[in-house]
Write a protein that holds these residues in place. Sequence first.
Motif, short mmCIF file in Angstrom:
data_model
loop_
_atom_site.label_atom_id
_atom_site.label_comp_id
_atom_site.label_asym_id
_atom_site.label_seq_id
_atom_site.Cartn_x
_atom_site.Cartn_y
_atom_site.Cartn_z
N GLU A 296 -3.31 18.76 -55.11
CA GLU A 296 -4.63 18.12 -55.07
C GLU A 296 -4.61 16.86 -54.22
N LYS A 297 -3.48 16.15 -54.23
CA LYS A 297 -3.36 14.96 -53.37
C LYS A 297 -3.38 15.36 -51.89
N ILE A 298 -2.78 16.52 -51.60
CA ILE A 298 -2.80 17.01 -50.22
C ILE A 298 -4.24 17.31 -49.80
N TYR A 299 -5.01 17.93 -50.69
CA TYR A 299 -6.42 18.18 -50.41
C TYR A 299 -7.14 16.87 -50.07
N SER A 300 -6.90 15.85 -50.87
CA SER A 300 -7.55 14.55 -50.64
C SER A 300 -7.14 13.96 -49.30
N LEU A 301 -5.86 14.08 -48.97
CA LEU A 301 -5.37 13.58 -47.68
C LEU A 301 -6.06 14.29 -46.53
N LEU A 302 -6.11 15.62 -46.60
CA LEU A 302 -6.72 16.40 -45.52
C LEU A 302 -8.20 16.08 -45.39
N ARG A 303 -8.87 15.91 -46.52
CA ARG A 303 -10.30 15.59 -46.48
C ARG A 303 -10.56 14.19 -45.93
N TYR A 304 -9.60 13.28 -46.10
CA TYR A 304 -9.75 11.94 -45.55
C TYR A 304 -9.81 11.99 -44.03
N TYR A 305 -8.95 12.84 -43.44
CA TYR A 305 -8.90 12.92 -41.99
C TYR A 305 -9.81 14.00 -41.41
N ASN A 306 -10.20 14.95 -42.23
CA ASN A 306 -10.99 16.08 -41.72
C ASN A 306 -11.90 16.57 -42.85
N GLU A 307 -13.19 16.30 -42.72
CA GLU A 307 -14.12 16.60 -43.81
C GLU A 307 -14.58 18.05 -43.85
N SER A 308 -14.41 18.78 -42.76
CA SER A 308 -15.07 20.09 -42.67
C SER A 308 -14.15 21.31 -42.63
N ALA A 309 -12.92 21.17 -42.18
CA ALA A 309 -12.07 22.34 -42.02
C ALA A 309 -11.75 22.97 -43.37
N PRO A 310 -11.93 24.29 -43.52
CA PRO A 310 -11.58 24.95 -44.78
C PRO A 310 -10.09 24.79 -45.07
N ILE A 311 -9.76 24.82 -46.37
CA ILE A 311 -8.37 24.70 -46.80
C ILE A 311 -8.01 25.92 -47.65
N ALA A 312 -6.95 26.60 -47.26
CA ALA A 312 -6.45 27.74 -48.01
C ALA A 312 -5.04 27.43 -48.50
N GLU A 313 -4.54 28.26 -49.41
CA GLU A 313 -3.19 28.08 -49.93
C GLU A 313 -2.42 29.38 -49.80
N ALA A 314 -1.11 29.24 -49.61
CA ALA A 314 -0.27 30.44 -49.45
C ALA A 314 1.10 30.18 -50.04
N ASN A 315 1.70 31.25 -50.54
CA ASN A 315 3.08 31.22 -51.01
C ASN A 315 3.93 32.12 -50.11
N HIS A 316 5.22 31.84 -50.07
CA HIS A 316 6.15 32.71 -49.37
C HIS A 316 6.83 33.58 -50.41
N GLN A 317 6.55 34.87 -50.38
CA GLN A 317 7.03 35.78 -51.41
C GLN A 317 8.10 36.72 -50.86
N ALA A 318 9.15 36.90 -51.64
CA ALA A 318 10.16 37.91 -51.31
C ALA A 318 9.59 39.28 -51.64
N LYS A 319 9.46 40.14 -50.63
CA LYS A 319 8.83 41.45 -50.83
C LYS A 319 9.85 42.56 -51.01
N TRP A 320 11.05 42.39 -50.48
CA TRP A 320 12.08 43.40 -50.62
C TRP A 320 13.44 42.79 -50.28
N CYS A 321 14.48 43.47 -50.71
CA CYS A 321 15.85 43.05 -50.39
C CYS A 321 16.65 44.34 -50.24
N VAL A 322 16.92 44.73 -49.01
CA VAL A 322 17.48 46.05 -48.72
C VAL A 322 18.78 45.93 -47.93
#
Length: 381
Positions: A232-258
Amino acid sequence: MGMRYMSFRENITRRFLKLTKEGPQNKLDEIVLRVLEGLEAVYEKGVTRRYNAYASGAKKRTEFEAVVISLGNITVGGTGKTPMAVYLAKEIRQMGYTVAALSRGYRSESEHGCAVVSDGHAVLLSPAQAGDEAVLLARSLPGIPVIAGKKRSVTGQRAMDEFRPDVLLLDDAFQHWQIKRDLDIVLINACDPVGNGHLLPRGTLREPLDGLERADLFVVTKADRADRDEVEKIYSLLRYYNESAPIAEANHQAKWCVPFVDWQAGHTDGAASLDEDTAVVALSALGNPESFEETLRDLGFDIVHAVRFDDHHSYTEEDLREAAAFAAAKHAVIVTTEKDAVKFPADTIKNEDPVFVMGIEIEMTAGEEEVKRVLKRVLGG
Protein backbone atom coordinates in the motif's frame (compact mmCIF):
# COMPACT_ATOMS: atom_id res chain seq x y z
CA MET A 1 24.25 -23.63 3.94
CA GLY A 2 26.00 -23.31 0.63
CA MET A 3 29.08 -22.37 -1.27
CA ARG A 4 29.53 -18.96 -2.83
CA TYR A 5 31.54 -18.31 -6.01
CA MET A 6 31.91 -14.54 -6.36
CA SER A 7 33.90 -12.73 -9.00
CA PHE A 8 35.89 -9.67 -8.00
CA ARG A 9 33.30 -7.52 -9.76
CA GLU A 10 30.39 -9.05 -7.84
CA ASN A 11 32.30 -8.90 -4.56
CA ILE A 12 32.85 -5.17 -4.95
CA THR A 13 29.25 -4.60 -6.08
CA ARG A 14 27.80 -6.42 -3.09
CA ARG A 15 30.07 -4.58 -0.67
CA PHE A 16 28.91 -1.27 -2.15
CA LEU A 17 25.26 -2.33 -1.90
CA LYS A 18 25.71 -3.36 1.72
CA LEU A 19 27.44 -0.08 2.52
CA THR A 20 24.81 2.05 0.80
CA LYS A 21 21.95 0.20 2.54
CA GLU A 22 23.40 -0.17 6.04
CA GLY A 23 25.43 3.03 6.24
CA PRO A 24 29.04 3.60 7.30
CA GLN A 25 30.64 1.41 9.96
CA ASN A 26 33.99 3.20 10.10
CA LYS A 27 35.91 6.21 8.80
CA LEU A 28 36.80 4.50 5.54
CA ASP A 29 33.12 3.78 4.87
CA GLU A 30 32.32 7.45 5.48
CA ILE A 31 34.94 8.50 2.93
CA VAL A 32 33.65 5.99 0.38
CA LEU A 33 30.06 7.23 0.84
CA ARG A 34 31.12 10.85 0.34
CA VAL A 35 32.85 9.86 -2.91
CA LEU A 36 29.74 7.96 -4.03
CA GLU A 37 27.54 10.96 -3.22
CA GLY A 38 29.76 13.14 -5.37
CA LEU A 39 29.53 10.66 -8.23
CA GLU A 40 25.76 10.46 -7.69
CA ALA A 41 25.47 14.20 -8.28
CA VAL A 42 27.47 13.92 -11.50
CA TYR A 43 25.33 10.97 -12.64
CA GLU A 44 22.09 12.85 -11.88
CA LYS A 45 23.18 15.84 -13.95
CA GLY A 46 24.15 13.59 -16.83
CA VAL A 47 20.96 11.52 -16.89
CA THR A 48 18.77 14.62 -16.51
CA ARG A 49 20.57 16.43 -19.31
CA ARG A 50 20.25 13.42 -21.58
CA TYR A 51 16.52 13.06 -20.94
CA ASN A 52 15.88 16.79 -21.43
CA ALA A 53 17.69 16.68 -24.76
CA TYR A 54 15.18 14.12 -26.07
CA ALA A 55 12.16 15.64 -24.31
CA SER A 56 12.86 19.07 -25.79
CA GLY A 57 13.45 17.74 -29.30
CA ALA A 58 17.09 18.80 -29.35
CA LYS A 59 17.83 15.14 -30.01
CA LYS A 60 15.52 13.30 -32.36
CA ARG A 61 13.85 10.07 -31.41
CA THR A 62 13.64 7.19 -33.84
CA GLU A 63 10.10 6.32 -34.89
CA PHE A 64 8.89 3.03 -36.34
CA GLU A 65 5.80 2.06 -38.30
CA ALA A 66 4.77 -0.20 -35.47
CA VAL A 67 3.32 0.16 -32.00
CA VAL A 68 6.27 0.44 -29.62
CA ILE A 69 5.86 -0.87 -26.07
CA SER A 70 8.65 -0.39 -23.56
CA LEU A 71 9.11 -2.54 -20.47
CA GLY A 72 11.53 -1.36 -17.81
CA ASN A 73 12.11 -0.22 -14.25
CA ILE A 74 13.38 2.69 -12.20
CA THR A 75 16.12 0.72 -10.42
CA VAL A 76 18.85 -1.72 -11.33
CA GLY A 77 18.28 -5.25 -10.13
CA GLY A 78 15.66 -7.94 -10.51
CA THR A 79 12.07 -6.90 -10.98
CA GLY A 80 11.22 -9.89 -13.17
CA LYS A 81 11.34 -8.21 -16.57
CA THR A 82 11.93 -11.38 -18.61
CA PRO A 83 8.84 -13.30 -17.34
CA MET A 84 6.80 -10.10 -17.78
CA ALA A 85 8.08 -9.65 -21.34
CA VAL A 86 7.01 -13.24 -22.08
CA TYR A 87 3.56 -12.56 -20.61
CA LEU A 88 3.12 -9.36 -22.64
CA ALA A 89 4.30 -10.88 -25.91
CA LYS A 90 1.88 -13.77 -25.53
CA GLU A 91 -1.01 -11.44 -24.66
CA ILE A 92 -0.31 -9.25 -27.70
CA ARG A 93 -0.20 -12.26 -29.98
CA GLN A 94 -3.46 -13.58 -28.50
CA MET A 95 -5.04 -10.27 -29.45
CA GLY A 96 -4.18 -11.03 -33.06
CA TYR A 97 -1.08 -8.88 -33.55
CA THR A 98 2.41 -9.88 -34.63
CA VAL A 99 5.22 -8.88 -32.30
CA ALA A 100 9.02 -8.82 -32.22
CA ALA A 101 10.97 -8.61 -28.96
CA LEU A 102 14.10 -6.48 -28.64
CA SER A 103 16.59 -7.46 -25.92
CA ARG A 104 19.75 -5.64 -24.95
CA GLY A 105 21.87 -8.80 -25.09
CA TYR A 106 23.63 -7.81 -21.89
CA ARG A 107 27.29 -8.91 -21.59
CA SER A 108 27.20 -10.83 -24.88
CA GLU A 109 28.86 -10.57 -28.28
CA SER A 110 25.70 -8.95 -29.65
CA GLU A 111 25.37 -6.19 -27.05
CA HIS A 112 27.27 -3.64 -29.12
CA GLY A 113 25.99 -4.93 -32.43
CA CYS A 114 22.76 -6.43 -33.74
CA ALA A 115 21.82 -10.08 -34.08
CA VAL A 116 18.69 -12.14 -34.71
CA VAL A 117 18.45 -14.51 -31.74
CA SER A 118 15.30 -16.18 -33.04
CA ASP A 119 13.52 -15.84 -36.37
CA GLY A 120 10.35 -17.16 -34.77
CA HIS A 121 11.11 -20.70 -35.92
CA ALA A 122 14.36 -21.57 -34.16
CA VAL A 123 16.81 -20.22 -31.59
CA LEU A 124 19.82 -19.26 -33.68
CA LEU A 125 22.39 -18.05 -31.15
CA SER A 126 23.98 -19.13 -27.89
CA PRO A 127 23.91 -17.13 -24.61
CA ALA A 128 27.54 -16.12 -25.22
CA GLN A 129 26.52 -14.67 -28.57
CA ALA A 130 23.22 -13.07 -27.56
CA GLY A 131 22.95 -13.02 -23.74
CA ASP A 132 21.12 -15.36 -21.40
CA GLU A 133 17.99 -13.19 -21.17
CA ALA A 134 17.67 -12.90 -24.95
CA VAL A 135 18.05 -16.66 -25.42
CA LEU A 136 15.53 -17.34 -22.66
CA LEU A 137 13.08 -14.97 -24.38
CA ALA A 138 13.63 -16.77 -27.66
CA ARG A 139 13.06 -20.20 -26.08
CA SER A 140 9.96 -18.99 -24.25
CA LEU A 141 8.38 -17.30 -27.27
CA PRO A 142 8.18 -19.72 -30.20
CA GLY A 143 6.76 -17.94 -33.23
CA ILE A 144 8.06 -14.54 -32.07
CA PRO A 145 11.32 -13.07 -33.44
CA VAL A 146 13.88 -11.88 -30.87
CA ILE A 147 16.65 -9.44 -31.77
CA ALA A 148 19.56 -8.54 -29.47
CA GLY A 149 21.64 -5.37 -29.29
CA LYS A 150 22.05 -2.33 -27.08
CA LYS A 151 20.97 0.22 -29.73
CA ARG A 152 17.23 -0.34 -30.13
CA SER A 153 17.12 2.00 -33.13
CA VAL A 154 19.34 -0.53 -34.92
CA THR A 155 17.64 -3.69 -33.65
CA GLY A 156 14.21 -2.16 -34.20
CA GLN A 157 15.02 -1.38 -37.81
CA ARG A 158 16.34 -4.92 -38.29
CA ALA A 159 13.08 -6.28 -36.91
CA MET A 160 11.00 -4.05 -39.20
CA ASP A 161 13.07 -4.91 -42.29
CA GLU A 162 13.02 -8.67 -41.76
CA PHE A 163 9.76 -9.40 -39.93
CA ARG A 164 7.40 -6.41 -40.32
CA PRO A 165 5.76 -6.83 -36.89
CA ASP A 166 2.72 -4.88 -35.74
CA VAL A 167 4.36 -4.38 -32.34
CA LEU A 168 7.92 -3.87 -31.11
CA LEU A 169 8.38 -4.94 -27.48
CA LEU A 170 11.45 -3.29 -25.95
CA ASP A 171 12.79 -5.18 -22.93
CA ASP A 172 14.60 -3.06 -20.29
CA ALA A 173 14.08 0.25 -22.07
CA PHE A 174 12.41 2.77 -19.73
CA GLN A 175 15.54 4.94 -19.89
CA HIS A 176 16.15 4.25 -23.59
CA TRP A 177 14.79 7.61 -24.75
CA GLN A 178 16.22 7.33 -28.27
CA ILE A 179 13.07 5.45 -29.34
CA LYS A 180 9.62 7.01 -29.44
CA ARG A 181 7.21 4.66 -27.73
CA ASP A 182 3.45 4.35 -27.46
CA LEU A 183 3.36 2.68 -24.05
CA ASP A 184 5.76 2.71 -21.10
CA ILE A 185 5.27 -0.13 -18.61
CA VAL A 186 7.29 0.16 -15.40
CA LEU A 187 7.90 -2.75 -13.04
CA ILE A 188 8.32 -2.12 -9.32
CA ASN A 189 9.82 -4.79 -7.05
CA ALA A 190 7.57 -4.91 -3.98
CA CYS A 191 10.50 -6.13 -1.85
CA ASP A 192 12.82 -3.28 -2.86
CA PRO A 193 10.85 -0.59 -4.71
CA VAL A 194 13.40 2.26 -4.78
CA GLY A 195 16.46 0.86 -3.00
CA ASN A 196 17.80 3.41 -0.53
CA GLY A 197 16.34 6.31 -2.52
CA HIS A 198 19.68 7.35 -3.99
CA LEU A 199 20.79 7.34 -7.62
CA LEU A 200 23.67 5.30 -8.99
CA PRO A 201 26.30 4.73 -7.72
CA ARG A 202 25.20 5.86 -4.21
CA GLY A 203 22.06 3.74 -4.60
CA THR A 204 20.27 1.68 -7.24
CA LEU A 205 17.97 4.26 -8.86
CA ARG A 206 18.59 4.65 -12.59
CA GLU A 207 17.03 8.12 -12.65
CA PRO A 208 15.26 10.50 -10.24
CA LEU A 209 11.87 9.33 -9.00
CA ASP A 210 10.24 12.17 -10.95
CA GLY A 211 10.72 9.89 -13.96
CA LEU A 212 7.83 7.78 -12.70
CA GLU A 213 5.45 10.40 -14.10
CA ARG A 214 6.28 9.12 -17.62
CA ALA A 215 4.89 5.66 -16.93
CA ASP A 216 1.61 4.64 -18.58
CA LEU A 217 1.21 1.48 -16.51
CA PHE A 218 2.80 0.13 -13.32
CA VAL A 219 3.13 -3.53 -12.36
CA VAL A 220 4.16 -4.23 -8.77
CA THR A 221 6.01 -7.55 -8.97
CA LYS A 222 6.72 -10.06 -6.19
CA ALA A 223 3.75 -8.57 -4.34
CA ASP A 224 3.23 -11.84 -2.48
CA ARG A 225 6.67 -11.51 -0.84
CA ALA A 226 5.94 -8.15 0.81
CA ASP A 227 3.62 -7.17 3.64
CA ARG A 228 0.34 -5.70 2.48
CA ASP A 229 1.12 -2.47 4.33
CA GLU A 230 4.34 -2.15 2.33
CA VAL A 231 2.49 -2.74 -0.94
CA GLU A 232 0.00 0.00 0.00
CA LYS A 233 2.93 2.34 0.65
CA ILE A 234 4.17 1.59 -2.86
CA TYR A 235 0.75 2.57 -4.22
CA SER A 236 0.99 5.87 -2.34
CA LEU A 237 4.50 6.49 -3.66
CA LEU A 238 3.46 5.83 -7.26
CA ARG A 239 0.38 8.03 -6.91
CA TYR A 240 2.54 10.85 -5.55
CA TYR A 241 4.58 10.91 -8.74
CA ASN A 242 1.92 9.72 -11.18
CA GLU A 243 -1.78 10.25 -10.53
CA SER A 244 -3.22 8.50 -13.57
CA ALA A 245 -1.26 5.39 -14.59
CA PRO A 246 -3.08 2.15 -13.66
CA ILE A 247 -1.37 -0.09 -11.12
CA ALA A 248 -1.45 -3.89 -11.34
CA GLU A 249 0.15 -6.57 -9.19
CA ALA A 250 1.93 -9.78 -10.14
CA ASN A 251 3.63 -12.73 -8.51
CA HIS A 252 6.37 -14.94 -9.89
CA GLN A 253 5.05 -18.48 -9.70
CA ALA A 254 6.88 -21.76 -10.18
CA LYS A 255 4.81 -23.58 -12.80
CA TRP A 256 6.86 -26.75 -13.24
CA CYS A 257 10.14 -28.43 -12.33
CA VAL A 258 11.20 -31.01 -14.90
CA PRO A 259 14.35 -32.93 -15.87
CA PHE A 260 16.87 -30.91 -17.85
CA VAL A 261 16.69 -33.24 -20.85
CA ASP A 262 12.89 -32.79 -21.05
CA TRP A 263 13.22 -29.02 -20.70
CA GLN A 264 15.91 -28.91 -23.38
CA ALA A 265 13.57 -30.76 -25.74
CA GLY A 266 10.78 -28.31 -24.97
CA HIS A 267 8.73 -30.82 -22.96
CA THR A 268 7.48 -29.10 -19.82
CA ASP A 269 3.87 -30.32 -19.88
CA GLY A 270 3.36 -33.83 -18.58
CA ALA A 271 7.04 -34.40 -17.82
CA ALA A 272 8.08 -36.12 -14.59
CA SER A 273 8.28 -33.61 -11.77
CA LEU A 274 9.76 -33.55 -8.28
CA ASP A 275 7.91 -34.49 -5.13
CA GLU A 276 7.79 -32.32 -2.04
CA ASP A 277 10.49 -32.93 0.58
CA THR A 278 13.01 -33.81 -2.17
CA ALA A 279 16.56 -32.97 -1.13
CA VAL A 280 17.96 -30.45 -3.62
CA VAL A 281 21.13 -28.57 -4.42
CA ALA A 282 20.09 -25.10 -5.58
CA LEU A 283 22.32 -24.01 -8.45
CA SER A 284 22.08 -20.45 -9.76
CA ALA A 285 23.90 -17.42 -11.18
CA LEU A 286 21.40 -14.67 -10.47
CA GLY A 287 21.32 -11.14 -9.16
CA ASN A 288 19.01 -12.34 -6.38
CA PRO A 289 19.66 -16.04 -5.68
CA GLU A 290 17.85 -15.79 -2.34
CA SER A 291 14.52 -15.32 -4.14
CA PHE A 292 15.05 -18.51 -6.17
CA GLU A 293 15.98 -20.46 -3.05
CA GLU A 294 12.98 -19.10 -1.15
CA THR A 295 10.73 -20.29 -3.98
CA LEU A 296 12.22 -23.79 -3.67
CA ARG A 297 11.47 -23.80 0.05
CA ASP A 298 7.93 -22.57 -0.60
CA LEU A 299 7.45 -25.60 -2.86
CA GLY A 300 8.45 -27.88 0.00
CA PHE A 301 11.93 -28.82 -1.20
CA ASP A 302 14.74 -29.37 1.29
CA ILE A 303 17.77 -27.29 0.22
CA VAL A 304 20.78 -29.20 1.47
CA HIS A 305 23.30 -27.06 -0.40
CA ALA A 306 23.30 -23.86 -2.47
CA VAL A 307 25.81 -23.14 -5.21
CA ARG A 308 25.73 -19.49 -6.25
CA PHE A 309 27.75 -17.94 -9.05
CA ASP A 310 28.12 -14.37 -10.24
CA ASP A 311 25.08 -13.03 -12.14
CA HIS A 312 25.30 -13.89 -15.88
CA HIS A 313 28.04 -16.44 -15.14
CA SER A 314 28.91 -18.75 -18.05
CA TYR A 315 28.84 -22.32 -16.80
CA THR A 316 31.64 -24.79 -17.49
CA GLU A 317 31.73 -28.58 -17.35
CA GLU A 318 33.75 -28.29 -14.13
CA ASP A 319 30.99 -26.17 -12.54
CA LEU A 320 28.43 -28.88 -13.26
CA ARG A 321 30.74 -31.66 -12.06
CA GLU A 322 31.25 -29.89 -8.73
CA ALA A 323 27.51 -29.30 -8.31
CA ALA A 324 26.87 -32.96 -9.16
CA ALA A 325 29.42 -34.01 -6.54
CA PHE A 326 27.64 -31.95 -3.89
CA ALA A 327 24.32 -33.51 -4.92
CA ALA A 328 25.70 -37.06 -4.83
CA ALA A 329 27.22 -36.54 -1.39
CA LYS A 330 23.87 -35.35 -0.05
CA HIS A 331 21.74 -37.88 -1.97
CA ALA A 332 20.06 -34.91 -3.64
CA VAL A 333 19.14 -33.62 -7.08
CA ILE A 334 20.23 -30.36 -8.71
CA VAL A 335 17.56 -27.72 -9.34
CA THR A 336 18.28 -24.59 -11.38
CA THR A 337 16.42 -21.85 -13.24
CA GLU A 338 15.73 -21.50 -16.96
CA LYS A 339 18.00 -18.48 -17.10
CA ASP A 340 20.81 -20.69 -15.80
CA ALA A 341 19.91 -23.76 -17.83
CA VAL A 342 20.29 -21.94 -21.17
CA LYS A 343 23.99 -21.47 -20.29
CA PHE A 344 24.77 -25.09 -19.40
CA PRO A 345 27.14 -27.07 -21.66
CA ALA A 346 24.13 -29.24 -22.50
CA ASP A 347 25.96 -32.12 -24.17
CA THR A 348 27.52 -33.05 -20.81
CA ILE A 349 24.13 -33.74 -19.17
CA LYS A 350 22.75 -37.22 -19.72
CA ASN A 351 19.23 -38.62 -19.32
CA GLU A 352 20.06 -40.24 -16.02
CA ASP A 353 21.68 -37.14 -14.47
CA PRO A 354 19.54 -35.70 -11.63
CA VAL A 355 19.37 -32.14 -13.00
CA PHE A 356 16.01 -30.35 -12.92
CA VAL A 357 14.90 -26.97 -14.32
CA MET A 358 12.28 -24.84 -12.60
CA GLY A 359 10.03 -22.68 -14.76
CA ILE A 360 8.87 -19.31 -13.43
CA GLU A 361 5.95 -17.45 -14.96
CA ILE A 362 4.20 -14.18 -14.19
CA GLU A 363 0.80 -14.52 -12.58
CA MET A 364 -1.26 -11.35 -12.48
CA THR A 365 -2.99 -11.13 -9.10
CA ALA A 366 -4.62 -7.70 -9.35
CA GLY A 367 -5.45 -5.42 -12.25
CA GLU A 368 -5.06 -7.92 -15.09
CA GLU A 369 -8.18 -6.64 -16.84
CA GLU A 370 -6.76 -3.13 -16.61
CA VAL A 371 -3.50 -4.33 -18.19
CA LYS A 372 -5.43 -5.89 -21.07
CA ARG A 373 -7.53 -2.75 -21.47
CA VAL A 374 -4.40 -0.59 -21.73
CA LEU A 375 -2.91 -2.97 -24.30
CA LYS A 376 -6.11 -2.95 -26.37
CA ARG A 377 -6.24 0.84 -26.28
CA VAL A 378 -2.67 1.32 -27.47
CA LEU A 379 -3.05 -1.40 -30.10
CA GLY A 380 -6.20 0.18 -31.42
CA GLY A 381 -8.36 -2.81 -30.50
